[in-house]
Design a protein around this motif. Structure first.
Motif, PDB file in Angstrom:
ATOM      1  N   SER A  18      11.769  -5.960   3.005  1.00 55.93           N
ATOM      2  CA  SER A  18      12.114  -6.391   1.657  1.00 55.93           C
ATOM      3  C   SER A  18      11.196  -7.559   1.307  1.00 55.93           C
ATOM      4  O   SER A  18      10.571  -8.155   2.180  1.00 55.93           O
ATOM      5  N   GLY A  19      11.103  -7.850   0.043  1.00 57.65           N
ATOM      6  CA  GLY A  19      10.278  -8.968  -0.398  1.00 57.65           C
ATOM      7  C   GLY A  19       8.799  -8.670  -0.481  1.00 57.65           C
ATOM      8  O   GLY A  19       7.988  -9.594  -0.615  1.00 57.65           O
ATOM      9  N   GLU A  20       8.424  -7.389  -0.438  1.00 57.16           N
ATOM     10  CA  GLU A  20       7.003  -7.022  -0.428  1.00 57.16           C
ATOM     11  C   GLU A  20       6.510  -6.537  -1.786  1.00 57.16           C
ATOM     12  O   GLU A  20       5.361  -6.089  -1.916  1.00 57.16           O
ATOM     13  N   MET A  21       7.342  -6.641  -2.837  1.00 58.72           N
ATOM     14  CA  MET A  21       6.972  -6.052  -4.120  1.00 58.72           C
ATOM     15  C   MET A  21       5.702  -6.674  -4.697  1.00 58.72           C
ATOM     16  O   MET A  21       4.835  -5.966  -5.245  1.00 58.72           O
ATOM     17  N   ASP A  22       5.577  -7.995  -4.613  1.00 64.00           N
ATOM     18  CA  ASP A  22       4.370  -8.602  -5.181  1.00 64.00           C
ATOM     19  C   ASP A  22       3.128  -8.209  -4.390  1.00 64.00           C
ATOM     20  O   ASP A  22       2.042  -8.070  -4.962  1.00 64.00           O
ATOM     21  N   ALA A  23       3.268  -7.965  -3.077  1.00 66.43           N
ATOM     22  CA  ALA A  23       2.127  -7.490  -2.286  1.00 66.43           C
ATOM     23  C   ALA A  23       1.717  -6.085  -2.726  1.00 66.43           C
ATOM     24  O   ALA A  23       0.520  -5.755  -2.747  1.00 66.43           O
TER      25      ALA A  23
END
Length: 538
Positions: free
Chosen positions: A134-139
């Protein structure tokens, strides 16, 4: 330069046209000769053009991933048309799946079709961002933009096979699932993170269209508000999606082109009865998980992978032909020319910059006043008429808009919208009456939504009453689809856009003076609907 391209020549000789009986034709290959290609780095050298650093955006990959986030590959697979060019560029990004499976290979049926119609289509490899993460959307968004940087470099490099072959002023982004949100985030970062003095953030690409398939929403985080207002947007989703079962892309659709700004393009939506999450991807379609319908039950059968992929081909080709090649396909996206196979039920929504809001229900909760100054609303013989936030008929559908909720228990229920005189001179330039409408899903039905529910409309023009016009002349007002996932109700209320030419009321014989729009709920003795975005449009 440390990269390689693998090419496979494919020749298509089919000439494709739009028109009657063209559902299959629109998904046929065009008459461009195409080449299939792959690109990836040849080494782990961080200086390789096809390697990049996303560690400042995401640094905790799944344990199965071998790549280091400060040195990830820029890899892709796709097709391009053989010819002089320059050709528009479409970049497709997959969503989250098992990180060791080649999810990006699942959209070659789309890149092949795009290339045969004169567009470069690539599907990028972001599998190192997949897994229990999770937390990889901006990447994900940054990776899409780094791919565009590589294509810009190739387009500017003499002796490169893509030298001056790419129209960098005509770029489209497409994505599925988490990739569906990533396209909107990439469009945002393209402007907000652009720095021409920073090689890693020198963006400012001319992105003309965003195409989202069953996207998530909000995984970028609440602190980053993603509102599309500068490009065109299309989203498609299925009733039997057991993964993104709340139709999160509907929130992105509602936020796009906020009412207090001039719209920067058009937005359109397709909701397909019986479509699931995985069948849009030819690699994912064999996974026996919630995305492929595991644990789902409904009186509506799940449609086949072949039919889902046909819909993706129809709408992706048409969307990018319109947004990148300038070939108008408005009739397909408004639903006035349906290319959806007759054995598939789907609803569509559409809005663009060329409209006048009569009632968008965002300004207040006073049901007697409209959005446009001077519009007056009058509801008669209703058991309920109220303006409120639309969240659907169950707790798994969450929209971000307001509308009017209407219930009736008699055949003489009427909703009247009286227009001020200053609108009269604008009607000639906005010759369609347009609105969103849907039958409400109720967990414990009290109003029995029915297939073929209908409404009758007419205009009161001074002392003249026009002929009544039924919605069914233009579209079928479908009933909600009951769907359960392991006995959990994931059924949804979904509105659809109705567009009625005003001349259908008057035959151009009655002057448009002193206008009152009258909507009669007389087809059934009881009903429960929601309405939104009542407009005059082009």
């Amino acid at each position: 330069m440390s990269y390689f391209l693998k090419t496979i020549i494919i020749l298509f000789a089919c000439c494709t046209v739009y028109g009657q009986n063209s559902r299959e034709k629109i998904a046929n290959e065009g008459n461009f000769k195409t080449e299939e290609f792959y690109y990836q780095p040849q080494s782990n050298d961080p200086q390789d053009l096809l390697r990049t650093d996303v560690s400042s955006y995401f640094a905790t990959p799944d344990e199965a991933v071998q790549e280091q986030m400060d040195n990830v590959p820029i890899s892709g697979v796709g097709h391009y048309p053989v010819g002089k060019g320059p050709f528009p560029l479409v970049v497709i990004f997959h969503g989250n799946h098992f990180p060791l499976r080649p999810s990006h290979e699942g959209y070659k049926y789309l890149t092949q079709l795009l290339a045969s119609h004169g567009m470069v289509g690539i599907s990028i490899d972001g599998n190192f961002l997949n897994g229990r993460v999770s937390g990889e959307m901006d990447a994900r968004a940054i990776l899409m933009l780094r791919h565009l940087q590589v294509w810009r470099k190739w387009n500017q490099t003499p002796q490169h096979r893509f030298y001056q072959k790419i129209d960098m002023n005509s770029i489209g982004l497409a994505g599925h699932s988490r990739g569906g949100e990533a396209v909107a985030v990439a469009n945002l970062f393209n402007k907000t993170l652009h720095d021409q003095n920073d090689p890693l953030h020198n963006f400012a690409f001319n992105i003309k269209g965003l195409f989202a398939i069953a996207p998530v929403d909000g995984q970028i985080g609440k602190s980053t508000k993603v509102v599309i207002n500068d490009t065109n947007y299309f989203v498609m989703h299925g009733s039997h999606d057991g993964d993104v079962y709340n139709f999160a892309g509907l929130r992105m659709y509602d936020r796009a082109f906020p009412v207090d700004h001039d719209a920067g393009g058009f937005k359109s939506l397709l909701f397909v009865h019986g479509a699931n999450h995985n069948y849009w991807n030819t690699v994912w379609q064999y996974s026996n998980d919630g995305g492929s319908g595991f644990g789902m039950s409904s009186p509506y059968l799940q449609i086949t992978a072949e039919k889902q992929q046909l819909l993706a081909q129809i709408f992706m080709r048409a969307f990018f032909e319109w947004t990148l090649q300038g070939k108008s396909r408005k009739e397909l996206f408004t639903g006035s020319e349906s290319l959806i196979p007759t054995d598939i039920v789907a609803v569509q929504q559409y809005s663009d910059r060329e409209h006048i809001d009569l009632n968008n229900y965002e300004e207040d909760v006073d049901s007697t006043t409209g959005t446009y100054p001077g519009v007056q609303n009058n509801a008669r013989n209703m058991s309920q008429f109220k303006e409120a936030s639309i969240k659907g008929g169950s707790n798994v559908t969450s929209q971000q808009t307001h509308g009017a909720f209407v219930t009736w228990n008699s055949n003489d229920a009427v909703y009247e919208i009286k227009l001020p005189s200053q609108i009269e001179k604008l009607v000639a330039d906005y010759p369609y009456l347009s609105f969103r409408i849907g039958q409400m899903y109720e967990k414990e039905p009290q109003h029995n939504p029915v297939e073929g529910q209908d409404l009758s409309l007419n205009l009161q023009l001074a002392k003249n009453t026009t002929v009544p016009v039924k919605i069914s002349r233009f579209t079928k007002l479908v009933a909600p689809v009951p769907v359960f996932k392991f006995n959990y109700d994931i059924s949804k209320t979904n509105m659809q856009t109705v567009r009625i030419p005003i001349e259908k009321f008057t035959n151009n014989k009655i002057p448009l003076k002193d206008i009152t729009i009258r909507i009669k709920f007389c087809n059934t003795p009881t009903g429960f609907i929601v309405m939104d975005d009542i407009q005059l449009s082009k």
